[in-house]
Design an enzyme around this catalytic site. Structure first.
Site, PDB file in Angstrom:
ATOM      1  N   LYS A  70       1.041  -1.078  -0.046  1.00  0.00           N
ATOM      2  CA  LYS A  70       0.488   0.211  -0.521  1.00  0.00           C
ATOM      3  C   LYS A  70       0.786   1.169   0.230  1.00  0.00           C
ATOM      4  O   LYS A  70       2.163   1.532   0.049  1.00  0.00           O
ATOM      5  CB  LYS A  70      -0.663  -0.166   1.850  1.00  0.00           C
ATOM      6  CG  LYS A  70      -1.683  -0.656   0.931  1.00  0.00           C
ATOM      7  CD  LYS A  70      -2.538  -1.589   1.994  1.00  0.00           C
ATOM      8  CE  LYS A  70      -3.928  -2.526   2.521  1.00  0.00           C
ATOM      9  NZ  LYS A  70      -4.601  -2.102   1.525  1.00  0.00           N
ATOM     10  N   ARG A 113     -10.869 -11.859   1.899  1.00  0.00           N
ATOM     11  CA  ARG A 113     -11.372 -12.862   1.141  1.00  0.00           C
ATOM     12  C   ARG A 113     -10.485 -13.842   1.162  1.00  0.00           C
ATOM     13  O   ARG A 113     -10.604 -14.992   1.603  1.00  0.00           O
ATOM     14  CB  ARG A 113     -11.394 -12.732   0.215  1.00  0.00           C
ATOM     15  CG  ARG A 113     -10.504 -11.809  -0.855  1.00  0.00           C
ATOM     16  CD  ARG A 113     -10.856 -11.136  -1.660  1.00  0.00           C
ATOM     17  NE  ARG A 113     -10.571  -9.680  -1.680  1.00  0.00           N
ATOM     18  CZ  ARG A 113     -11.515  -9.012  -2.917  1.00  0.00           C
ATOM     19  NH1 ARG A 113     -11.522  -9.370  -3.925  1.00  0.00           N
ATOM     20  NH2 ARG A 113     -11.608  -7.708  -2.758  1.00  0.00           N
TER      21      ARG A 113
END
Length: 521
Positions: free
Chosen positions: A280, A354
């Site tokens: 990020k 996920r």
């Protein structure tokens, strides 16, 4: 802070502060009117001179009101009477609590809980006043070397009910409100902790403490046990960090029949998300400590449920690890095999939530659940779609989605039902594995939910994407504890159904009370 429920006339309260409401039309509430009459129009004079216009959330503290026994009377603006509903009630309560902390009053009696809010009863009024009060008083200053002495938390708050016959319902509402407030505090505390403190192992120990406090079962699995379960998708995320993964499982056996199918809550527990190899940007990365807010809120909701001793079987499952980019970290293009046996091509290591949730959803099958709800700060795309107002709701059962939407509306913890059509599933195709872990930028929140749905076919399932609602940035930075209120209300609704009761949706309450002499304390 100590809470109490009481029925009695406001002018007879020997206390540091009495809190009453004023509408924007300058109309006094029932309690305010009693004080005005006993003080020979003192409050009316203040309002007539324009010192209090009754705008929603405005406050004015009056000292030494004639012929009363209290030190102060706080007037709280309620806005327009015709617009005074649940939202306005909560805002008025919050404003009164904030104003109270700016005084030196150690005790107060609030008559806002006696107000009439359409379609809501005494129990709801007290419950919501308690929840809002605890939320307004919350501070996270564990790491401050000096405390903020300008904010003084009252020692005791008494919430008034119209009649003695309402005391029992008021007490029920208080106990519910305290349980919800305590669950929210746990969720906020865990969310606000820095990643060097709230590690996966720390989260596991805090979960164990909750179970021990309330007599629930706790099982905390480490990397070896997780590997033996075949949770290779989960472990692919965890292996990039020096912190070991944990799988937290808490069980509350509240139903009369211990074999009743449980409701399972699954919370994403990424205690820090660097993005992994798909790193990020540095700006704002500090807020990635909040990537475990799904886990925090599931633990908070579970705590509330067991404190209330809901007559349900409830299970909380929390897969927790860090997402870090060390030499062992999973790489873009790697293929892993999930616990379900389905293979996943990892195109982006920053779509890691996920990957840990899918194995937890498969693990949930062993409990033959009635319903599974997963909660996760899953996608920035959900923030783009819904902002910071509503939680994204996905489900494979419309009836379940309606239950969750209604629960959220009841407690001002709103969600919005998002689509999950088959066409979105096409976006997850991979030429090398059963599926990819991302489907491209368009519809990113939807494709993330579609990914999870492939592991939730054995039961009724809902997914709550709380990326936009789990925490606030800026000057009010901090965890919000959403969707603890929604989840607890949903569980309470299911408990009502299990007991054969009508689902409680704000039963109508009486109009402004008439206080008889024998009802005054």
């Amino acid at each position: 802070m100590e809470f109490n429920i009481k029925s009695g006339s406001p002018e007879k309260q020997r206390v540091a502060c009495v809190i009453v409401g004023v509408y924007e039309s300058r109309k006094l509430t029932f309690a305010a009117d009693l004080l005005d009459r006993i003080s020979n129009g003192f409050i009316s004079d203040v309002i007539r001179h324009g010192d209090m216009e009754g705008k929603l959330g405005s406050t004015l503290v009056l000292h030494s009101v004639p012929h009363t026994l209290c030190d102060r009377v706080m007037l709280v603006g309620l806005g327009k009477e015709r617009d005074f509903r649940a939202k306005e009630y909560r805002e008025a309560v919050r404003a009164s609590v904030k104003a109270l902390t700016q005084t030196s009053a150690s005790e107060a009696v609030s008559y806002l809980s006696e107000l009439t809010v359409k379609k809501h009863d005494v129990e709801w009024m007290i419950e919501q006043a308690t929840v809002v009060t605890l939320d307004a008083l919350y501070r996270f200053d564990r790491f401050k070397s000096k405390q903020d002495e300008s904010v003084r938390e009252p020692r005791k708050l008494t919430l008034a009910v119209p009649r003695r016959s309402d005391l029992a319902d008021g007490e029920k509402g208080l106990q519910r409100g305290l349980a919800i407030g305590n669950g929210m505090k746990l969720a906020k505390d865990l969310g606000n902790l820095p990643g060097n403190v709230c590690t996966p192992s720390y989260l596991g120990e805090e979960a164990r403490k909750v179970a021990e406090t309330f007599g629930a079962e706790a099982e905390i699995l480490g990397p070896r046990e997780i590997a033996e379960l075949g949770m290779h998708s989960f472990l692919s995320v965890a292996k990039g960090s020096a912190e070991e993964a944990r799988l937290i499982v808490l069980k509350h056996h509240g139903a009369k029949d211990k074999n009743d199918k449980p409701i399972v809550l699954v919370g994403k527990g990424i205690t820090f998300d660097s993005g992994g190899i798909s790193l990020k940007p540095g700006e704002g990365m500090d807020e990635m400590k909040y990537d475990m807010c799904g886990a925090a809120t599931v633990l908070g909701a579970f705590r509330a449920a067991v404190e209330m001793n809901l007559p349900l079987n409830v299970i909380a499952i929390v897969p927790t690890c860090e997402n870090m980019p060390n030499g062992n970290a999973v790489k873009p293009g790697d293929i892993v095999t999930s616990m379900s046996g389905q293979t996943i091509e990892i195109l982006n290591t920053d779509a890691e939530g996920r990957l840990i949730l899918c194995d937890a959803l498969t693990y949930a099958e062993r409990f033959s659940p009635a319903t599974v709800i997963d909660v996760a700060t899953l996608t920035g795309a959900c923030v783009i779609a819904l902002g910071h107002i509503a939680t994204g709701l996905y489900s494979n059962q419309d009836s379940l989605a309606r239950e969750l939407l209604a629960a959220g509306e009841e407690v001002a913890d709103r969600a919005w039902h998002m689509p999950m059509w088959d066409e979105y599933q096409e976006m997850l195709k991979s030429p090398f594995a059963d599926m990819a872990n991302i489907g491209g930028r368009p519809g990113g929140s939807v494709t993330a939910a579609c990914f999870l749905s492939r592991f939730a076919k054995a039961y009724d399932w809902a997914h709550l994407d709380i990326a936009g609602t789990a925490w606030k940035g800026g000057k009010d930075k901090g965890a919000t504890a959403r969707p603890v209120p929604l989840l607890v209300q949903f569980l309470q609704d299911r408990a009502d159904i299990a007991l054969g009761n009508v689902v409680r949706r704000g039963r109508p309450r009486r109009e402004a009370p008439e206080v008889a002499d024998d009802e005054q304390d």
